[in-house]
Design a protein around this motif. Structure first.
Motif, PDB file in Angstrom:
ATOM      1  N   MET A  85       0.853  -1.164   0.000  1.00  0.00           N
ATOM      2  CA  MET A  85       0.000   0.000   0.000  1.00  0.00           C
ATOM      3  C   MET A  85       0.906   1.236   0.000  1.00  0.00           C
ATOM      4  SD  MET A  85      -2.935   1.025   2.760  1.00  0.00           S
ATOM      5  CE  MET A  85      -3.980  -0.386   2.595  1.00  0.00           C
ATOM      6  N   SER A  86       0.602   2.208  -0.846  1.00  0.00           N
ATOM      7  CA  SER A  86       1.401   3.429  -0.854  1.00  0.00           C
ATOM      8  C   SER A  86       0.497   4.630  -0.590  1.00  0.00           C
ATOM      9  CB  SER A  86       2.127   3.592  -2.194  1.00  0.00           C
ATOM     10  OG  SER A  86       1.235   4.040  -3.182  1.00  0.00           O
ATOM     11  N   PHE A  87       1.084   5.595   0.056  1.00  0.00           N
ATOM     12  CA  PHE A  87       0.350   6.813   0.387  1.00  0.00           C
ATOM     13  C   PHE A  87       1.014   7.986  -0.297  1.00  0.00           C
ATOM     14  CE2 PHE A  87      -0.435   4.007   3.980  1.00  0.00           C
ATOM     15  CZ  PHE A  87      -1.809   4.084   4.083  1.00  0.00           C
ATOM     16  N   ASP A  88       0.206   8.887  -0.768  1.00  0.00           N
ATOM     17  CA  ASP A  88       0.735  10.113  -1.355  1.00  0.00           C
ATOM     18  C   ASP A  88       1.055  11.069  -0.220  1.00  0.00           C
ATOM     19  OD1 ASP A  88       1.458  12.179  -3.014  1.00  0.00           O
ATOM     20  OD2 ASP A  88      -0.597  12.721  -3.554  1.00  0.00           O
ATOM     21  N   VAL A  89       2.319  11.405  -0.059  1.00  0.00           N
ATOM     22  CA  VAL A  89       2.740  12.288   1.030  1.00  0.00           C
ATOM     23  C   VAL A  89       3.157  13.653   0.508  1.00  0.00           C
ATOM     24  CG1 VAL A  89       3.359  10.476   2.631  1.00  0.00           C
ATOM     25  CG2 VAL A  89       5.046  11.285   0.974  1.00  0.00           C
ATOM     26  N   THR A  90       2.546  14.064  -0.588  1.00  0.00           N
ATOM     27  CA  THR A  90       2.831  15.377  -1.147  1.00  0.00           C
ATOM     28  C   THR A  90       2.382  16.436  -0.159  1.00  0.00           C
ATOM     29  OG1 THR A  90       2.399  14.499  -3.353  1.00  0.00           O
ATOM     30  CG2 THR A  90       2.445  16.908  -3.110  1.00  0.00           C
ATOM     31  N   PRO A  91       3.299  17.311   0.245  1.00  0.00           N
ATOM     32  CA  PRO A  91       2.896  18.345   1.202  1.00  0.00           C
ATOM     33  C   PRO A  91       1.879  19.302   0.586  1.00  0.00           C
ATOM     34  CG  PRO A  91       5.153  18.706   0.463  1.00  0.00           C
ATOM     35  CD  PRO A  91       4.683  17.419  -0.158  1.00  0.00           C
ATOM     36  N   ILE A  92       0.942  19.698   1.387  1.00  0.00           N
ATOM     37  CA  ILE A  92      -0.063  20.656   0.934  1.00  0.00           C
ATOM     38  C   ILE A  92       0.424  22.048   1.335  1.00  0.00           C
ATOM     39  CG2 ILE A  92      -2.453  21.417   1.156  1.00  0.00           C
ATOM     40  CD1 ILE A  92      -3.151  18.506   1.857  1.00  0.00           C
ATOM     41  N   GLU A  93       0.683  22.846   0.364  1.00  0.00           N
ATOM     42  CA  GLU A  93       1.181  24.198   0.603  1.00  0.00           C
ATOM     43  C   GLU A  93       0.008  25.173   0.646  1.00  0.00           C
ATOM     44  OE1 GLU A  93       4.371  25.020   1.116  1.00  0.00           O
ATOM     45  OE2 GLU A  93       4.979  22.934   0.884  1.00  0.00           O
ATOM     46  N   PRO A  94       0.110  26.203   1.483  1.00  0.00           N
ATOM     47  CA  PRO A  94      -0.962  27.209   1.499  1.00  0.00           C
ATOM     48  C   PRO A  94      -0.952  28.010   0.198  1.00  0.00           C
ATOM     49  CG  PRO A  94       0.830  27.864   2.945  1.00  0.00           C
ATOM     50  CD  PRO A  94       1.155  26.488   2.455  1.00  0.00           C
ATOM     51  N   THR A  95      -2.136  28.366  -0.222  1.00  0.00           N
ATOM     52  CA  THR A  95      -2.256  29.183  -1.437  1.00  0.00           C
ATOM     53  C   THR A  95      -1.951  30.638  -1.102  1.00  0.00           C
ATOM     54  OG1 THR A  95      -4.577  29.688  -1.072  1.00  0.00           O
ATOM     55  CG2 THR A  95      -4.083  27.650  -2.291  1.00  0.00           C
ATOM     56  N   GLY A  96      -1.838  31.439  -2.115  1.00  0.00           N
ATOM     57  CA  GLY A  96      -1.640  32.874  -1.913  1.00  0.00           C
ATOM     58  C   GLY A  96      -2.787  33.496  -1.136  1.00  0.00           C
ATOM     59  N   ASP A  97      -4.008  33.022  -1.413  1.00  0.00           N
ATOM     60  CA  ASP A  97      -5.181  33.524  -0.681  1.00  0.00           C
ATOM     61  C   ASP A  97      -5.111  33.129   0.798  1.00  0.00           C
ATOM     62  OD1 ASP A  97      -6.323  34.829  -2.823  1.00  0.00           O
ATOM     63  OD2 ASP A  97      -7.711  33.193  -3.307  1.00  0.00           O
ATOM     64  N   ASP A  98      -4.639  31.900   1.054  1.00  0.00           N
ATOM     65  CA  ASP A  98      -4.496  31.458   2.444  1.00  0.00           C
ATOM     66  C   ASP A  98      -3.507  32.349   3.190  1.00  0.00           C
ATOM     67  OD1 ASP A  98      -6.227  29.317   2.033  1.00  0.00           O
ATOM     68  OD2 ASP A  98      -4.584  27.912   1.592  1.00  0.00           O
ATOM     69  N   LEU A  99      -2.382  32.618   2.566  1.00  0.00           N
ATOM     70  CA  LEU A  99      -1.357  33.463   3.194  1.00  0.00           C
ATOM     71  C   LEU A  99      -1.850  34.892   3.379  1.00  0.00           C
ATOM     72  CD1 LEU A  99       1.810  32.134   1.347  1.00  0.00           C
ATOM     73  CD2 LEU A  99       1.077  31.622   3.685  1.00  0.00           C
ATOM     74  N   ALA A 100      -2.613  35.380   2.413  1.00  0.00           N
ATOM     75  CA  ALA A 100      -3.171  36.731   2.530  1.00  0.00           C
ATOM     76  C   ALA A 100      -4.162  36.812   3.682  1.00  0.00           C
ATOM     77  CB  ALA A 100      -3.834  37.142   1.217  1.00  0.00           C
ATOM     78  N   ALA A 101      -4.975  35.756   3.850  1.00  0.00           N
ATOM     79  CA  ALA A 101      -5.950  35.736   4.956  1.00  0.00           C
ATOM     80  C   ALA A 101      -5.230  35.729   6.297  1.00  0.00           C
ATOM     81  CB  ALA A 101      -6.862  34.530   4.829  1.00  0.00           C
ATOM     82  N   ILE A 102      -4.157  34.960   6.396  1.00  0.00           N
ATOM     83  CA  ILE A 102      -3.375  34.935   7.630  1.00  0.00           C
ATOM     84  C   ILE A 102      -2.768  36.298   7.896  1.00  0.00           C
ATOM     85  CG2 ILE A 102      -1.291  33.979   8.721  1.00  0.00           C
ATOM     86  CD1 ILE A 102      -1.977  31.332   7.226  1.00  0.00           C
ATOM     87  N   ASP A 103      -2.261  36.920   6.852  1.00  0.00           N
ATOM     88  CA  ASP A 103      -1.648  38.242   7.001  1.00  0.00           C
ATOM     89  C   ASP A 103      -2.664  39.271   7.494  1.00  0.00           C
ATOM     90  OD1 ASP A 103       0.633  39.940   6.773  1.00  0.00           O
ATOM     91  OD2 ASP A 103      -0.228  40.783   4.938  1.00  0.00           O
ATOM     92  N   VAL A 104      -3.884  39.200   6.981  1.00  0.00           N
ATOM     93  CA  VAL A 104      -4.938  40.126   7.405  1.00  0.00           C
ATOM     94  C   VAL A 104      -5.306  39.893   8.868  1.00  0.00           C
ATOM     95  CG1 VAL A 104      -7.391  40.677   7.091  1.00  0.00           C
ATOM     96  CG2 VAL A 104      -5.894  40.491   5.101  1.00  0.00           C
ATOM     97  N   GLU A 105      -5.354  38.625   9.272  1.00  0.00           N
ATOM     98  CA  GLU A 105      -5.776  38.284  10.622  1.00  0.00           C
ATOM     99  C   GLU A 105      -4.633  38.274  11.633  1.00  0.00           C
ATOM    100  OE1 GLU A 105      -8.419  34.988  11.105  1.00  0.00           O
ATOM    101  OE2 GLU A 105      -9.210  35.245   9.089  1.00  0.00           O
ATOM    102  N   TRP A 106      -3.394  38.490  11.188  1.00  0.00           N
ATOM    103  CA  TRP A 106      -2.262  38.371  12.096  1.00  0.00           C
ATOM    104  C   TRP A 106      -2.355  39.284  13.318  1.00  0.00           C
ATOM    105  CZ3 TRP A 106       0.623  34.641  13.272  1.00  0.00           C
ATOM    106  CH2 TRP A 106       1.681  34.855  14.153  1.00  0.00           C
ATOM    107  N   PRO A 107      -2.819  40.530  13.217  1.00  0.00           N
ATOM    108  CA  PRO A 107      -2.945  41.351  14.432  1.00  0.00           C
ATOM    109  C   PRO A 107      -3.842  40.706  15.491  1.00  0.00           C
ATOM    110  CG  PRO A 107      -3.118  42.733  12.487  1.00  0.00           C
ATOM    111  CD  PRO A 107      -3.144  41.308  12.006  1.00  0.00           C
ATOM    112  N   VAL A 108      -4.907  40.038  15.067  1.00  0.00           N
ATOM    113  CA  VAL A 108      -5.802  39.363  16.016  1.00  0.00           C
ATOM    114  C   VAL A 108      -5.086  38.155  16.630  1.00  0.00           C
ATOM    115  CG1 VAL A 108      -8.010  38.159  16.303  1.00  0.00           C
ATOM    116  CG2 VAL A 108      -7.851  40.120  14.773  1.00  0.00           C
ATOM    117  N   ILE A 109      -4.374  37.414  15.809  1.00  0.00           N
ATOM    118  CA  ILE A 109      -3.640  36.252  16.301  1.00  0.00           C
ATOM    119  C   ILE A 109      -2.606  36.693  17.338  1.00  0.00           C
ATOM    120  CG2 ILE A 109      -2.021  34.426  15.644  1.00  0.00           C
ATOM    121  CD1 ILE A 109      -3.503  34.422  12.862  1.00  0.00           C
ATOM    122  N   ALA A 110      -1.874  37.764  17.049  1.00  0.00           N
ATOM    123  CA  ALA A 110      -0.865  38.270  17.983  1.00  0.00           C
ATOM    124  C   ALA A 110      -1.505  38.720  19.301  1.00  0.00           C
ATOM    125  CB  ALA A 110      -0.086  39.419  17.346  1.00  0.00           C
ATOM    126  N   ALA A 111      -2.652  39.370  19.210  1.00  0.00           N
ATOM    127  CA  ALA A 111      -3.355  39.812  20.428  1.00  0.00           C
ATOM    128  C   ALA A 111      -3.823  38.609  21.245  1.00  0.00           C
ATOM    129  CB  ALA A 111      -4.535  40.712  20.057  1.00  0.00           C
TER     130      ALA A 111
END
Length: 84
Positions: A1-27
């Motif tokens: 049995m083999s498993f696909d272990v391809t890493p899932i990278e965040p998309t540009g939209d994912d990174l942009a959402a994190i960047d927008v929410e980062w002040p809340v995360i830091a707080a």
């Protein structure tokens, strides 16, 4: 049995959402840090008024920053829609 272990990278939209929410995360991390200090305050004889003040300020900052982030105009794309 083999498993696909391809890493899932965040998309540009994912990174942009994190960047927008980062002040809340830091707080929120500041709240967590203040809460941890309260847990360990027993080693010092219990939480001081300064410990409680630090927690209240951190909680207030989360509320203030979350309102600021929510009040920003949407810039289009999925990143802006995920913040709301």
């Amino acid at each position: 049995m083999s498993f696909d272990v391809t890493p899932i990278e965040p998309t540009g939209d994912d990174l942009a959402a994190i960047d927008v929410e980062w002040p809340v995360i830091a707080a929120e991390l500041d709240v967590l840090d203040a809460e941890i200090s309260l847990f360990y305050a027993d080693d010092r004889g219990g939480p001081s008024p300064l410990d409680w003040r630090r927690l209240r300020r951190a909680e207030s900052r989360v509320t203030r920053v979350a309102a600021e982030v929510a009040g920003r105009p949407a810039t289009g794309g999925q990143a802006a829609s995920r913040v709301a």
